[in-house]
Design a protein around this motif. Structure first.
Motif, PDB file in Angstrom:
ATOM      1  N   ALA A   7       0.826  -1.203   0.000  1.00  0.00           N
ATOM      2  CA  ALA A   7       0.000   0.000   0.000  1.00  0.00           C
ATOM      3  C   ALA A   7       0.864   1.258   0.000  1.00  0.00           C
ATOM      4  O   ALA A   7       1.954   1.299   0.576  1.00  0.00           O
ATOM      5  CB  ALA A   7      -0.931  -0.002   1.207  1.00  0.00           C
ATOM      6  N   ASP A   8       0.348   2.281  -0.655  1.00  0.00           N
ATOM      7  CA  ASP A   8       1.054   3.546  -0.776  1.00  0.00           C
ATOM      8  C   ASP A   8       1.414   4.095   0.602  1.00  0.00           C
ATOM      9  O   ASP A   8       0.562   4.243   1.485  1.00  0.00           O
ATOM     10  CB  ASP A   8       0.159   4.545  -1.517  1.00  0.00           C
ATOM     11  CG  ASP A   8       0.868   5.855  -1.798  1.00  0.00           C
ATOM     12  OD1 ASP A   8       2.120   5.869  -1.787  1.00  0.00           O
ATOM     13  OD2 ASP A   8       0.173   6.857  -2.038  1.00  0.00           O
ATOM     14  N   GLY A   9       2.706   4.391   0.793  1.00  0.00           N
ATOM     15  CA  GLY A   9       3.179   4.969   2.031  1.00  0.00           C
ATOM     16  C   GLY A   9       3.359   3.999   3.178  1.00  0.00           C
ATOM     17  O   GLY A   9       3.753   4.407   4.273  1.00  0.00           O
ATOM     18  N   SER A  10       3.095   2.724   2.943  1.00  0.00           N
ATOM     19  CA  SER A  10       3.174   1.744   4.029  1.00  0.00           C
ATOM     20  C   SER A  10       4.568   1.149   4.160  1.00  0.00           C
ATOM     21  O   SER A  10       5.325   1.062   3.197  1.00  0.00           O
ATOM     22  CB  SER A  10       2.164   0.609   3.798  1.00  0.00           C
ATOM     23  OG  SER A  10       2.546  -0.180   2.679  1.00  0.00           O
ATOM     24  N   SER A  11       4.891   0.724   5.394  1.00  0.00           N
ATOM     25  CA  SER A  11       6.117  -0.030   5.656  1.00  0.00           C
ATOM     26  C   SER A  11       5.709  -1.387   6.194  1.00  0.00           C
ATOM     27  O   SER A  11       4.919  -1.480   7.143  1.00  0.00           O
ATOM     28  CB  SER A  11       6.994   0.697   6.686  1.00  0.00           C
ATOM     29  OG  SER A  11       7.427   1.945   6.193  1.00  0.00           O
ATOM     30  N   ASN A  12       6.251  -2.433   5.616  1.00  0.00           N
ATOM     31  CA  ASN A  12       5.833  -3.796   5.945  1.00  0.00           C
ATOM     32  C   ASN A  12       7.056  -4.661   6.191  1.00  0.00           C
ATOM     33  O   ASN A  12       8.129  -4.425   5.621  1.00  0.00           O
ATOM     34  CB  ASN A  12       4.997  -4.386   4.806  1.00  0.00           C
ATOM     35  CG  ASN A  12       3.837  -3.495   4.423  1.00  0.00           C
ATOM     36  OD1 ASN A  12       2.790  -3.504   5.056  1.00  0.00           O
ATOM     37  ND2 ASN A  12       4.021  -2.691   3.372  1.00  0.00           N
ATOM     38  N   SER A  13       6.890  -5.693   7.013  1.00  0.00           N
ATOM     39  CA  SER A  13       8.017  -6.557   7.366  1.00  0.00           C
ATOM     40  C   SER A  13       7.539  -7.988   7.526  1.00  0.00           C
ATOM     41  O   SER A  13       6.500  -8.239   8.143  1.00  0.00           O
ATOM     42  CB  SER A  13       8.663  -6.066   8.665  1.00  0.00           C
ATOM     43  OG  SER A  13       9.713  -6.913   9.068  1.00  0.00           O
TER      44      SER A  13
ATOM     45  N   GLY B 156       4.589   0.960  -1.607  1.00  0.00           N
ATOM     46  CA  GLY B 156       5.087   0.874  -0.240  1.00  0.00           C
ATOM     47  C   GLY B 156       6.399   0.123  -0.158  1.00  0.00           C
ATOM     48  O   GLY B 156       6.996  -0.246  -1.186  1.00  0.00           O
ATOM     49  N   SER B 157       6.850  -0.131   1.055  1.00  0.00           N
ATOM     50  CA  SER B 157       8.102  -0.851   1.257  1.00  0.00           C
ATOM     51  C   SER B 157       7.832  -2.198   1.913  1.00  0.00           C
ATOM     52  O   SER B 157       6.831  -2.392   2.601  1.00  0.00           O
ATOM     53  CB  SER B 157       9.069  -0.037   2.121  1.00  0.00           C
ATOM     54  OG  SER B 157       8.595   0.081   3.446  1.00  0.00           O
ATOM     55  N   LEU B 158       8.757  -3.127   1.682  1.00  0.00           N
ATOM     56  CA  LEU B 158       8.666  -4.469   2.262  1.00  0.00           C
ATOM     57  C   LEU B 158      10.060  -4.931   2.638  1.00  0.00           C
ATOM     58  O   LEU B 158      10.971  -4.947   1.797  1.00  0.00           O
ATOM     59  CB  LEU B 158       8.040  -5.446   1.260  1.00  0.00           C
ATOM     60  CG  LEU B 158       7.978  -6.917   1.681  1.00  0.00           C
ATOM     61  CD1 LEU B 158       7.106  -7.080   2.924  1.00  0.00           C
ATOM     62  CD2 LEU B 158       7.471  -7.795   0.545  1.00  0.00           C
ATOM     63  N   ASP B 159      10.218  -5.321   3.889  1.00  0.00           N
ATOM     64  CA  ASP B 159      11.490  -5.834   4.398  1.00  0.00           C
ATOM     65  C   ASP B 159      11.288  -7.315   4.711  1.00  0.00           C
ATOM     66  O   ASP B 159      10.474  -7.663   5.571  1.00  0.00           O
ATOM     67  CB  ASP B 159      11.897  -5.061   5.649  1.00  0.00           C
ATOM     68  CG  ASP B 159      13.338  -5.346   6.074  1.00  0.00           C
ATOM     69  OD1 ASP B 159      13.895  -6.354   5.617  1.00  0.00           O
ATOM     70  OD2 ASP B 159      13.879  -4.566   6.870  1.00  0.00           O
ATOM     71  N   VAL B 160      12.017  -8.184   4.016  1.00  0.00           N
ATOM     72  CA  VAL B 160      11.845  -9.631   4.146  1.00  0.00           C
ATOM     73  C   VAL B 160      13.127 -10.244   4.696  1.00  0.00           C
ATOM     74  O   VAL B 160      14.214 -10.008   4.167  1.00  0.00           O
ATOM     75  CB  VAL B 160      11.501 -10.282   2.791  1.00  0.00           C
ATOM     76  CG1 VAL B 160      11.339 -11.792   2.954  1.00  0.00           C
ATOM     77  CG2 VAL B 160      10.236  -9.673   2.210  1.00  0.00           C
ATOM     78  N   THR B 161      12.978 -11.061   5.738  1.00  0.00           N
ATOM     79  CA  THR B 161      14.119 -11.774   6.309  1.00  0.00           C
ATOM     80  C   THR B 161      13.859 -13.269   6.260  1.00  0.00           C
ATOM     81  O   THR B 161      12.913 -13.767   6.878  1.00  0.00           O
ATOM     82  CB  THR B 161      14.358 -11.346   7.774  1.00  0.00           C
ATOM     83  OG1 THR B 161      14.566  -9.936   7.829  1.00  0.00           O
ATOM     84  CG2 THR B 161      15.575 -12.058   8.345  1.00  0.00           C
ATOM     85  N   GLY B 162      14.692 -13.977   5.503  1.00  0.00           N
ATOM     86  CA  GLY B 162      14.603 -15.433   5.405  1.00  0.00           C
ATOM     87  C   GLY B 162      15.637 -16.067   6.314  1.00  0.00           C
ATOM     88  O   GLY B 162      16.812 -16.164   5.934  1.00  0.00           O
ATOM     89  N   ASN B 163      15.216 -16.484   7.484  1.00  0.00           N
ATOM     90  CA  ASN B 163      16.146 -17.045   8.468  1.00  0.00           C
ATOM     91  C   ASN B 163      16.465 -18.509   8.247  1.00  0.00           C
ATOM     92  O   ASN B 163      17.499 -19.004   8.716  1.00  0.00           O
ATOM     93  CB  ASN B 163      15.571 -16.877   9.882  1.00  0.00           C
ATOM     94  CG  ASN B 163      15.590 -15.440  10.345  1.00  0.00           C
ATOM     95  OD1 ASN B 163      16.600 -14.759  10.211  1.00  0.00           O
ATOM     96  ND2 ASN B 163      14.465 -14.969  10.883  1.00  0.00           N
TER      97      ASN B 163
ATOM     98  N   ILE C 223      11.688  -3.008  -1.978  1.00  0.00           N
ATOM     99  CA  ILE C 223      11.779  -4.321  -1.348  1.00  0.00           C
ATOM    100  C   ILE C 223      13.224  -4.609  -0.946  1.00  0.00           C
ATOM    101  O   ILE C 223      14.144  -4.499  -1.763  1.00  0.00           O
ATOM    102  CB  ILE C 223      11.276  -5.415  -2.303  1.00  0.00           C
ATOM    103  CG1 ILE C 223       9.827  -5.115  -2.731  1.00  0.00           C
ATOM    104  CG2 ILE C 223      11.363  -6.794  -1.649  1.00  0.00           C
ATOM    105  CD1 ILE C 223       9.323  -6.022  -3.842  1.00  0.00           C
ATOM    106  N   THR C 224      13.401  -4.993   0.299  1.00  0.00           N
ATOM    107  CA  THR C 224      14.710  -5.398   0.807  1.00  0.00           C
ATOM    108  C   THR C 224      14.614  -6.836   1.294  1.00  0.00           C
ATOM    109  O   THR C 224      13.708  -7.178   2.055  1.00  0.00           O
ATOM    110  CB  THR C 224      15.154  -4.489   1.970  1.00  0.00           C
ATOM    111  OG1 THR C 224      15.211  -3.135   1.511  1.00  0.00           O
ATOM    112  CG2 THR C 224      16.516  -4.903   2.490  1.00  0.00           C
ATOM    113  N   VAL C 225      15.539  -7.673   0.848  1.00  0.00           N
ATOM    114  CA  VAL C 225      15.510  -9.095   1.189  1.00  0.00           C
ATOM    115  C   VAL C 225      16.860  -9.508   1.751  1.00  0.00           C
ATOM    116  O   VAL C 225      17.908  -9.242   1.149  1.00  0.00           O
ATOM    117  CB  VAL C 225      15.175  -9.968  -0.031  1.00  0.00           C
ATOM    118  CG1 VAL C 225      15.181 -11.450   0.347  1.00  0.00           C
ATOM    119  CG2 VAL C 225      13.824  -9.578  -0.627  1.00  0.00           C
ATOM    120  N   THR C 226      16.816 -10.173   2.901  1.00  0.00           N
ATOM    121  CA  THR C 226      18.009 -10.799   3.481  1.00  0.00           C
ATOM    122  C   THR C 226      17.693 -12.271   3.688  1.00  0.00           C
ATOM    123  O   THR C 226      16.655 -12.605   4.262  1.00  0.00           O
ATOM    124  CB  THR C 226      18.375 -10.151   4.825  1.00  0.00           C
ATOM    125  OG1 THR C 226      18.564  -8.746   4.634  1.00  0.00           O
ATOM    126  CG2 THR C 226      19.652 -10.766   5.386  1.00  0.00           C
ATOM    127  N   ALA C 227      18.569 -13.156   3.222  1.00  0.00           N
ATOM    128  CA  ALA C 227      18.256 -14.589   3.299  1.00  0.00           C
ATOM    129  C   ALA C 227      19.508 -15.412   3.493  1.00  0.00           C
ATOM    130  O   ALA C 227      20.585 -15.068   2.991  1.00  0.00           O
ATOM    131  CB  ALA C 227      17.539 -15.059   2.022  1.00  0.00           C
TER     132      ALA C 227
END
Length: 561
Positions: A163-169, A200-207, A225-229
């Motif tokens: 969504a516009d302006g949203s930050s998600n994780s 919007g933004s999305l921060d994804v962490t694949g542990n 979109i930022t992804v760390t895995a």
């Protein structure tokens, strides 16, 4: 690299004692070329049949456009079901979804707006009916201690909208309770086709494994979109396509990946391809920056691979436009398949795309980095004296005219059904192994290509098993003097020279007889050779290679082939 381009543009080629026009590649078993066909061993690749446009390259691949179009669809917000997350519980308002403690299950097509925080929970999509499941992430922060944060186990198609302006994780568990073959294995997982879009933004962490993964097709059309895995960053099976947005990936294995090894689907379409057609992609990876089992296309995207073993890998690679900057410990571009080496020295093997010449020695060297047999070119030792052939390196290409099309690779290596084609764009490669490597043909017909090749003698700045053709655009390649490969039949003007080592930081220039700079580059590492192909080179003219303004050697333009 900066180029000074006087008018008129005149096609030229090079000959002369200091120009290694006789060098058709890095082995005495160079490929023969006839009417644009490269043939070595039992495999023949016709250059004219290699795709040179994005439309042609993707023509036989499974069509991603229907999935990408879902990102442009609009909907009535009044029809949305709202999912409110609150720590260890969730509340659903509307149809198609239920909440059980901290687990939300979506069981029907529709639009679901998800907001709030789950400290330890999950959103599961299990929809048997035909129709789109649209997940609108609007300030959603989901963490799971047992599995994926979002797991699509069944759906027709899935659209994730930021969504516009949203930050998600989204953050998954370090260890999954269900590790069966078909179980979710990514922080954002879909068993079916999925498109991600929005502003919007999305921060994804694949542990545990991947960051974002689809077991079908995956399109990224928008979002920050930022992804760390700990394994692959972003993975599609049948295809992975990026058309927009910003994607920043830090992965311990491959950064971006399309990994269907079947070759074709039930409809006979090619699968396992990756296409970066827009947006900005930045990757730091422990193995391949971007890997495709079949085709890899870059057209319009800005792609930076800041860390990798092999930067870009696919059976057929096409760069049509955009900006590409690749840093690799092994090959920068690798049109092949096979074995690669991870940064910790372990090896991974994938034989579906053919035998790669890349290393599994743990040294970042090509498999060609072997002690030379009697009569073969050296792979290291002292650099050659300016104006001489590398010590012990015989002229290549049969008749000495360079007409073998620049066939490289190991002696007797066959040119397979692989291709690396650059028709446009701004391409920069800094490679510890081969700079541009193709187990088939290598063609540059446009764009501005700069290659900083290896310093060790077991690799080549340019390395193709089949024809190397530069006919359009500009190619400037600097690196080791060993395994030197030059353009072959059908190429525009080129010069090539070897010299005593120039250290990193040196300003290397190529100037014409009037002192005009044709090309200049600041060396990023120690260098013993330069190959320049450009329409600005005039037949018969003399060109001088300079280091910080002082002459290193001079060459005379002639005709290659």
């Amino acid at each position: 690299m900066k180029l000074r381009r006087p008018r008129p543009f005149l096609t030229a080629t090079i000959s002369g004692a200091l120009v290694l026009g006789a060098l058709a590649g890095c082995s005495t078993a160079a490929a023969e070329t006839t009417s644009g066909t490269s043939s070595t061993g039992t495999t023949t690749t016709t250059i004219s049949e290699v795709a040179t446009t994005t439309d042609d390259a993707l023509a036989d691949n499974e069509d991603y456009t229907d999935l990408a179009a879902l990102a442009d669809e609009t909907w009535d917000t009044a029809d949305e079901t709202t999912v409110s997350l609150d720590g260890d519980s969730a509340t659903v308002s509307g149809d198609g979804a239920t909440a059980d403690g901290s687990t939300v299950t979506i069981s029907a097509p529709g639009t679901y707006r998800i907001s709030g925080t789950l400290d330890d929970g999950q959103v599961v999509v299990s929809s048997e009916a035909d129709g789109l499941v649209r997940l609108v992430l609007d300030g959603a922060d989901i963490t799971s201690s047992t599995s994926s944060a979002i797991a699509v186990t069944q759906a027709d198609d899935v659209s994730v909208v930021l969504a516009d302006g949203s930050s998600n994780s989204l953050t998954d568990a370090a260890t999954y309770e269900d590790t069966s073959e078909d179980a979710p294995n990514a922080a954002l997982f879909s068993a079916d086709s999925m498109v991600i879009s929005g502003t919007g933004s999305l921060d994804v962490t694949g542990n545990a494994n991947d960051g974002i993964a689809s077991k079908d097709g995956l399109v990224i059309a928008g979002g920050d979109i930022t992804v760390t895995a700990v394994d692959d960053g972003v993975r599609g099976k049948d295809f992975l396509v990026v058309t927009g947005g910003t994607l920043d990936v830090d992965a311990e294995d491959d950064g971006l990946k399309a990994d269907n090894e079947d070759g074709t689907n039930d409809d006979g379409e090619t699968v396992g391809y990756a296409a970066l057609l827009g947006g900005t992609v930045t990757v730091a990876s422990g193995d391949d920056g971007v890997h495709a089992e079949s085709d890899l296309v870059i057209d319009g995207a800005t792609v930076t691979v800041s860390e990798s073993v092999e930067g870009l890998e696919g059976a057929h690679i096409l760069v049509a436009s955009g900006t590409v900057d690749v840093t690799s410990s092994d090959d920068g571009f690798n049109a092949a398949g096979g074995t690669s080496t991870t940064t910790d020295g372990t090896t991974t093997t994938d034989d579906t795309a053919g035998d790669d010449t890349a290393a599994d020695t743990g040294t970042g060297q090509d498999s060609a980095a072997q002690p030379p047999a009697d009569g073969e070119a050296p792979t290291g030792g002292e650099p050659p004296t300016s104006g001489t052939m590398p010590d012990g390196q015989p002229p290549q290409g049969g008749d000495g005219g360079g007409g073998a099309g620049g066939g490289g690779g190991m002696p007797g290596e066959a040119a397979g059904d692989f291709s690396l084609v650059i028709t446009g764009g701004d391409v920069t490669v800094d490679a510890g192994g081969d700079g541009l490597d193709s187990n088939g043909t290598l063609t540059v017909s446009g764009g501005d290509v700069t290659v900083f090749g290896p310093t060790d003698g077991g690799n080549g700045t340019l390395d193709s098993a089949g024809a190397l053709t530069v006919d359009g655009g500009t190619l400037l390649a600097v690196g080791t003097s060993s395994m030197l490969q030059t353009p072959g039949d059908g190429s525009e003007g080129w010069v090539a020279a070897t010299f005593d080592t120039l250290v990193a930081g040196t300003e290397l220039t190529v100037v014409d007889s009037n002192g005009n700079v044709v090309a200049e580059v600041t060396l990023t590492k120690d260098t013993q050779s330069v190959v320049l192909a450009s329409a600005d080179l005039t037949t018969g003219d003399t060109y001088t290679v300079q280091a910080d303004g002082a002459e290193v050697t001079s060459v005379t333009a002639g005709e290659a082939g």
